[in-house]
Design an enzyme around this catalytic site. Structure first.
Site, PDB file in Angstrom:
ATOM      1  N   LYS A 281       0.815  -1.219   0.000  1.00 50.02           N
ATOM      2  CA  LYS A 281       0.000   0.000   0.000  1.00 50.02           C
ATOM      3  C   LYS A 281       0.848   1.268   0.000  1.00 50.02           C
ATOM      4  CE  LYS A 281      -4.508  -1.441   0.787  1.00 50.02           C
ATOM      5  NZ  LYS A 281      -4.413  -2.738   1.472  1.00 50.02           N
TER       6      LYS A 281
ATOM      7  N   SER B 108      -8.866   0.059   6.850  1.00 50.27           N
ATOM      8  CA  SER B 108      -8.818  -0.916   7.934  1.00 50.27           C
ATOM      9  C   SER B 108      -7.387  -1.146   8.403  1.00 50.27           C
ATOM     10  CB  SER B 108      -9.420  -2.241   7.461  1.00 50.27           C
ATOM     11  OG  SER B 108      -8.666  -2.741   6.391  1.00 50.27           O
TER      12      SER B 108
ATOM     13  N   GLU C 130      -9.516 -13.899  -3.030  1.00 48.55           N
ATOM     14  CA  GLU C 130     -10.135 -13.216  -1.891  1.00 48.55           C
ATOM     15  C   GLU C 130     -10.603 -14.233  -0.861  1.00 48.55           C
ATOM     16  OE1 GLU C 130     -13.497 -10.971  -3.328  1.00 48.55           O
ATOM     17  OE2 GLU C 130     -14.441 -12.735  -4.211  1.00 48.55           O
TER      18      GLU C 130
ATOM     19  N   GLY D 195     -15.789 -13.482   2.031  1.00 48.84           N
ATOM     20  CA  GLY D 195     -16.039 -12.180   1.400  1.00 48.84           C
ATOM     21  C   GLY D 195     -15.868 -12.278  -0.102  1.00 48.84           C
TER      22      GLY D 195
ATOM     23  N   ASP E   6     -17.359 -11.121  -2.674  1.00 48.23           N
ATOM     24  CA  ASP E   6     -18.037 -10.121  -3.518  1.00 48.23           C
ATOM     25  C   ASP E   6     -17.330  -9.945  -4.853  1.00 48.23           C
ATOM     26  OD1 ASP E   6     -16.064  -8.824  -1.620  1.00 48.23           O
ATOM     27  OD2 ASP E   6     -16.310  -7.253  -3.120  1.00 48.23           O
TER      28      ASP E   6
ATOM     29  N   SER F  75       1.334  -9.826  -0.153  1.00 48.08           N
ATOM     30  CA  SER F  75       1.003  -8.404  -0.177  1.00 48.08           C
ATOM     31  C   SER F  75       1.356  -7.626   1.081  1.00 48.08           C
ATOM     32  CB  SER F  75      -0.483  -8.236  -0.504  1.00 48.08           C
ATOM     33  OG  SER F  75      -1.273  -8.975   0.396  1.00 48.08           O
TER      34      SER F  75
HETATM   35  C1  LIG Z   1      -5.188  -3.793   1.233  1.00 46.83           C
HETATM   36  C2  LIG Z   1      -4.570  -5.105   1.203  1.00 46.83           C
HETATM   37  C3  LIG Z   1      -4.974  -6.075   0.270  1.00 46.83           C
HETATM   38  C4  LIG Z   1      -6.100  -5.837  -0.704  1.00 46.83           C
HETATM   39  O1  LIG Z   1      -5.761  -4.793  -1.606  1.00 46.83           O
HETATM   40  P1  LIG Z   1      -6.869  -4.127  -2.521  1.00 46.83           P
HETATM   41  O2  LIG Z   1      -6.123  -3.136  -3.343  1.00 46.83           O
HETATM   42  O3  LIG Z   1      -7.875  -3.478  -1.610  1.00 46.83           O
HETATM   43  O4  LIG Z   1      -7.505  -5.212  -3.299  1.00 46.83           O
HETATM   44  C5  LIG Z   1      -4.301  -7.276   0.235  1.00 46.83           C
HETATM   45  N1  LIG Z   1      -3.306  -7.545   1.108  1.00 46.83           N
HETATM   46  C6  LIG Z   1      -2.901  -6.649   2.028  1.00 46.83           C
HETATM   47  C7  LIG Z   1      -1.794  -7.030   2.949  1.00 46.83           C
HETATM   48  C8  LIG Z   1      -3.510  -5.400   2.103  1.00 46.83           C
HETATM   49  O5  LIG Z   1      -3.098  -4.521   3.016  1.00 46.83           O
END
Ligand SMILES: *Cc1c(COP(=O)(O)O)cnc(C)c1O
Length: 329
Positions: free
Chosen positions: A64, A89, A215, A219, A221, A315
């Site tokens: 992010k 969040s 996902e 959830g 969606d 991620s």
């Molecule tokens: C926010 C986040 C996601 C999902 O990312 P999106 O861009 O909302 O789909 C996945 N993994 C981690 C660790 C995140 O912080």
């Protein structure tokens, strides 16, 4: 008025791969170029050649940072002078606070009162002003927009924003630059910023690569939206993947996902725990539950990948040691 005579409202302008390349230039030397790691054990398990992009080692602990830094850096000078507000969040909040700190821009973060303690503390530690709300009762977007109007702040949402999507796309761009063309790419999915950005990079730099969003089962969606061809909104899901508890995809992420993604898969919380354990014990890395979504799909053979070259985005790595101990104990 007859329905047949009304044109569908045009959607918002969508980011392109050129925006991802611009983001890569903006974040160069600021965001970490995170390592790509391989594992013979993981390859043996999956029957594929897996390349793990370690965004758990990114600044602020998740990909992010890429989108947050790109979005703040792209603001005009007067926007930077007024500051930004974000609702999140956790990891987006931390990333915005950290990027704002580095760029000298004031940040206000609207966070659920039950967000993980580690994420809340980190956000404050980076200098963000935290405003709390009730995840199950309040509308965080409304709170964020009111703050924006009252204080003249720019809203930077966690995924439905072109500069955020473009920034997130730089992780897959770096991965493909390092590995060369891939047959498949697995990406964790919440609101779709990471998936849409990754799909833009894959389509441009590894044409034919099959991109999958992953996902939490609770959830789904994104999967329903993908299959039904329209954005489906669900109640707040319950899952240990606290970074993917989104209720719907974005107006900007959905059209890109629909166009450039092969399918959306789901994994259970039990699979996420087993994947966390595997990554810790075998690859020696700490990945948060949400960060394990893509790896869980690749390691559990949700789609056939035997003999293929496969990218997997890990991620994020922001997990409390106590939560980690409880989940893996
Ligand atoms: C926010 C986040 C996601 C999902 O990312 P999106 O861009 O909302 O789909 C996945 N993994 C981690 C660790 C995140 O912080």
């Amino acid at each position: 008025m007859s329905a047949a005579l009304t044109e569908p409202a045009p959607g918002p302008a969508l980011p392109t791969f050129a925006n991802v390349e611009a983001a890569a230039r903006r974040i160069a030397g600021v965001a970490h170029r995170t390592p790509v790691i391989t594992s013979r054990t993981a390859d043996a398990l999956s029957g594929a050649s897996l390349f793990f992009k370690c965004e758990n080692l990114q600044r602020s602990g998740a990909f992010k940072f890429r989108g947050a830094y790109n979005a703040i850096a792209a603001l005009p000078a007067d926007g930077k002078a007024r500051g930004v507000v974000a609702f999140s969040s956790g990891n987006h909040a931390q990333a915005i606070a950290y990027a704002g700190n580095l760029l000298g821009v004031k940040t206000v973060i609207v966070m659920p009162a039950d967000a993980p303690a580690l994420k809340m503390e980190a956000t404050k530690g980076y200098g963000g002003e935290v405003v709390l709300y009730d995840r199950y009762r309040d509308d965080r977007e409304a709170i964020g927009r009111r703050l924006a109007a009252d204080r003249g702040l720019a809203v930077i949402p966690p995924y439905d924003h072109s500069d955020v999507i473009a920034g997130q796309g730089t992780a897959a761009l770096e991965l493909i630059e390092e590995t060369g063309p891939l047959d498949a790419l697995f990406v964790c999915l919440g609101g779709g910023g990471l998936l849409a950005g990754s799909a833009l990079s894959a389509a441009a730099r590894s044409p034919g690569c099959r991109v999958y969003g992953v996902e939490p089962e609770a959830g789904n969606d994104g999967q329903r939206s993908f299959r039904e061809g329209k954005i489906v909104t669900i109640p707040v899901p319950v899952s240990i993947a606290d970074g993917a508890l989104t209720t719907h995809l974005g107006e900007r992420t959905f059209p890109i996902i629909r166009r450039d993604v092969m399918d959306i898969l789901t994994v259970s919380d039990a699979m996420l725990v087993e994947t966390m354990r595997f990554l810790l014990e075998r690859l020696k890395i700490v990945v948060e539950p949400t960060g394990c979504l893509a790896a869980a799909a690749a390691l559990n053979g949700l789609v056939p990948i035997a003999g293929k070259r496969v990218g997997v985005i890990l991620s994020g790595g922001n997990v409390d040691s106590r939560v980690l101990a409880r989940l893996l104990g």
